[in-house]
Design an enzyme around this catalytic site. Structure first.
Site, PDB file in Angstrom:
ATOM      1  N   GLY A  18       2.979  -1.189   4.286  1.00 17.78           N
ATOM      2  CA  GLY A  18       2.984   0.235   3.991  1.00 17.78           C
ATOM      3  C   GLY A  18       4.434   0.623   3.841  1.00 17.78           C
ATOM      4  O   GLY A  18       4.873   0.350   2.770  1.00 17.78           O
TER       5      GLY A  18
ATOM      6  N   GLU B 111      -5.505  -5.027  10.278  1.00 18.86           N
ATOM      7  CA  GLU B 111      -4.532  -4.002  10.590  1.00 18.86           C
ATOM      8  C   GLU B 111      -4.903  -3.332  12.049  1.00 18.86           C
ATOM      9  O   GLU B 111      -5.574  -2.345  11.802  1.00 18.86           O
ATOM     10  CB  GLU B 111      -4.461  -2.955   9.379  1.00 18.86           C
ATOM     11  CG  GLU B 111      -4.235  -3.375   7.971  1.00 18.86           C
ATOM     12  CD  GLU B 111      -3.517  -2.416   7.217  1.00 18.86           C
ATOM     13  OE1 GLU B 111      -2.555  -2.713   6.678  1.00 18.86           O
ATOM     14  OE2 GLU B 111      -4.106  -1.380   7.068  1.00 18.86           O
TER      15      GLU B 111
ATOM     16  N   GLY C 208       2.361   2.228  10.808  1.00 19.83           N
ATOM     17  CA  GLY C 208       3.442   3.285  10.573  1.00 19.83           C
ATOM     18  C   GLY C 208       4.182   3.699  12.137  1.00 19.83           C
ATOM     19  O   GLY C 208       4.802   4.671  12.332  1.00 19.83           O
TER      20      GLY C 208
ATOM     21  N   ASN D  18       0.853  -1.201   0.064  1.00 17.20           N
ATOM     22  CA  ASN D  18      -0.074   0.202  -0.158  1.00 17.20           C
ATOM     23  C   ASN D  18       0.854   1.307   0.008  1.00 17.20           C
ATOM     24  O   ASN D  18       1.658   1.638   0.889  1.00 17.20           O
ATOM     25  CB  ASN D  18      -0.804   0.080   1.333  1.00 17.20           C
ATOM     26  CG  ASN D  18      -1.929   1.155   1.319  1.00 17.20           C
ATOM     27  OD1 ASN D  18      -1.727   2.103   0.584  1.00 17.20           O
ATOM     28  ND2 ASN D  18      -2.331   1.314   2.731  1.00 17.20           N
TER      29      ASN D  18
ATOM     30  N   SER E 262       3.491  -2.102  10.382  1.00 22.20           N
ATOM     31  CA  SER E 262       4.780  -2.420  10.610  1.00 22.20           C
ATOM     32  C   SER E 262       5.561  -3.640  10.327  1.00 22.20           C
ATOM     33  O   SER E 262       6.367  -4.167  10.839  1.00 22.20           O
ATOM     34  CB  SER E 262       4.942  -1.973  11.976  1.00 22.20           C
ATOM     35  OG  SER E 262       4.641  -0.739  12.399  1.00 22.20           O
TER      36      SER E 262
ATOM     37  N   GLU F 274      -6.838   4.677   7.711  1.00 23.67           N
ATOM     38  CA  GLU F 274      -6.648   6.035   7.473  1.00 23.67           C
ATOM     39  C   GLU F 274      -7.797   6.665   6.893  1.00 23.67           C
ATOM     40  O   GLU F 274      -8.229   7.692   7.296  1.00 23.67           O
ATOM     41  CB  GLU F 274      -5.492   6.322   6.575  1.00 23.67           C
ATOM     42  CG  GLU F 274      -4.234   5.921   7.726  1.00 23.67           C
ATOM     43  CD  GLU F 274      -3.080   5.314   6.743  1.00 23.67           C
ATOM     44  OE1 GLU F 274      -3.046   5.514   5.508  1.00 23.67           O
ATOM     45  OE2 GLU F 274      -2.137   4.922   7.355  1.00 23.67           O
TER      46      GLU F 274
HETATM   47  P1  13P Z   1       3.010   0.482   7.909  1.00 21.54           P
HETATM   48  O1  13P Z   1       3.443  -1.124   7.075  1.00 21.54           O
HETATM   49  O2  13P Z   1       3.767   1.376   7.202  1.00 21.54           O
HETATM   50  O3  13P Z   1       2.836   0.101   9.094  1.00 21.54           O
HETATM   51  O4  13P Z   1       1.394   0.669   7.221  1.00 21.54           O
HETATM   52  C1  13P Z   1       0.546  -0.502   7.121  1.00 21.54           C
HETATM   53  C2  13P Z   1      -0.588  -0.383   6.444  1.00 21.54           C
HETATM   54  O5  13P Z   1      -1.323   0.626   6.974  1.00 21.54           O
HETATM   55  C3  13P Z   1      -0.851  -0.770   4.961  1.00 21.54           C
HETATM   56  O6  13P Z   1      -2.334  -0.670   4.647  1.00 21.54           O
END
Ligand code: 13P
Length: 252
Positions: free
Chosen positions: A234, A168, A174, A9, A213, A98
């Site tokens: 992400g 998630e 993040g 993503n 993460s 988000e």
């Molecule tokens: P991160 O891998 O940056 O934590 O993000 C995860 C995410 O929101 C994937 O959709």
């Protein structure tokens, strides 16, 4: 047998040059991996055409990060499922935390998006997950149950045949704070059992990804859990070597 999937993503990152460099590294790196696992990138809308051209003959599929629940009409700034089809998308993320938190998408709106995607032959990657506050107050299962219920009520359990679910936990996105493999496994099992109450065969077949993460260093232990079928990645999906390493971990 359900299929594993690793999907990137990209969120609101990249530009034409950076995307080109990233995909130029991903295409040969991922072509060397087995095709028992699926690979995909979900990119910002404006880049769908160039990503489509670049991945046309690769073993990496592509998709978007959001879709309108409406067919067409006066919805300024929105993009329909049919439009995504024009660019050969296989997947679309729906209900990312988000979007739920920053853009107020309700469980009902997410369910409508999920349905709109499927109606046009796209596979929705449905994101579910709890906030830290919800986990701390022991309402994780209730929150996820409600998120899933909205989908099952509107689209029916049969829709799980053409869907991917991504667990998630919001507190792991993040933040560098990954759920432990056991924490993730517990919720993945809970999700699968929730679907099994309506159709055990479909529940056994639905691909459930973990996101939050995921890194090259922790992917293998997460993906080794029995109900974790890959990841939605992400930050690490923006770094070619990291994403390739995570893809490798899904079939090791
Ligand atoms: P991160 O891998 O940056 O934590 O993000 C995860 C995410 O929101 C994937 O959709």
């Amino acid at each position: 047998m359900r299929k594993k999937l690793v999907a990137g993503n990209w969120k609101m990152h990249g530009n034409l040059n950076e995307n080109d460099a990233l995909l130029s590294a991903l295409v040969p790196g991922i072509s060397a991996l087995d095709n028992k696992t699926g690979y995909a990138v979900c990119v910002p809308y404006p880049y769908l055409a160039t990503v489509q051209a670049k991945l046309q003959n690769a073993n990496i599929k592509w998709g978007a990060q959001n879709v309108s629940q409406h067919e067409k009409g006066a919805y300024t700034g929105e993009v329909s499922a049919d439009m995504l089809n024009d660019f050969g998308c296989s997947y679309v993320i729906v209900g990312h935390s988000e979007r739920r938190m920053l853009y107020g998408e309700s469980n009902q709106a997410v369910a409508e998006k999920y349905l709109a995607a499927q109606k046009h032959g796209l596979v929705p990657i449905l994101c579910v997950g709890e906030t830290l506050e919800q986990r701390d107050s022991d309402t994780t299962e209730q929150v996820i149950d409600e998120q899933l219920k909205a989908i099952l009520t509107l689209a029916g359990v049969d829709s799980m045949r053409n869907a991917v679910i991504a667990y998630e936990p919001v507190w792991a996105i993040g933040t560098g704070k990954t759920a432990t493999p056991q924490q993730a496994q517990d919720i993945h099992r809970f999700i699968r059992q929730g679907i099994a109450k309506q159709n055990s065969e479909l529940a056994a077949d639905v691909t459930i990804l973990y996101g939050g993460s995921v890194k090259a260093s922790n992917a293998e232990e997460l993906f080794a859990m029995p109900d974790i079928d890959g990841g939605l990645i992400g930050g690490a999906s923006l770094v070619a070597d990291d994403f390739i390493a995570i893809c490798k971990a899904a079939h090791s």
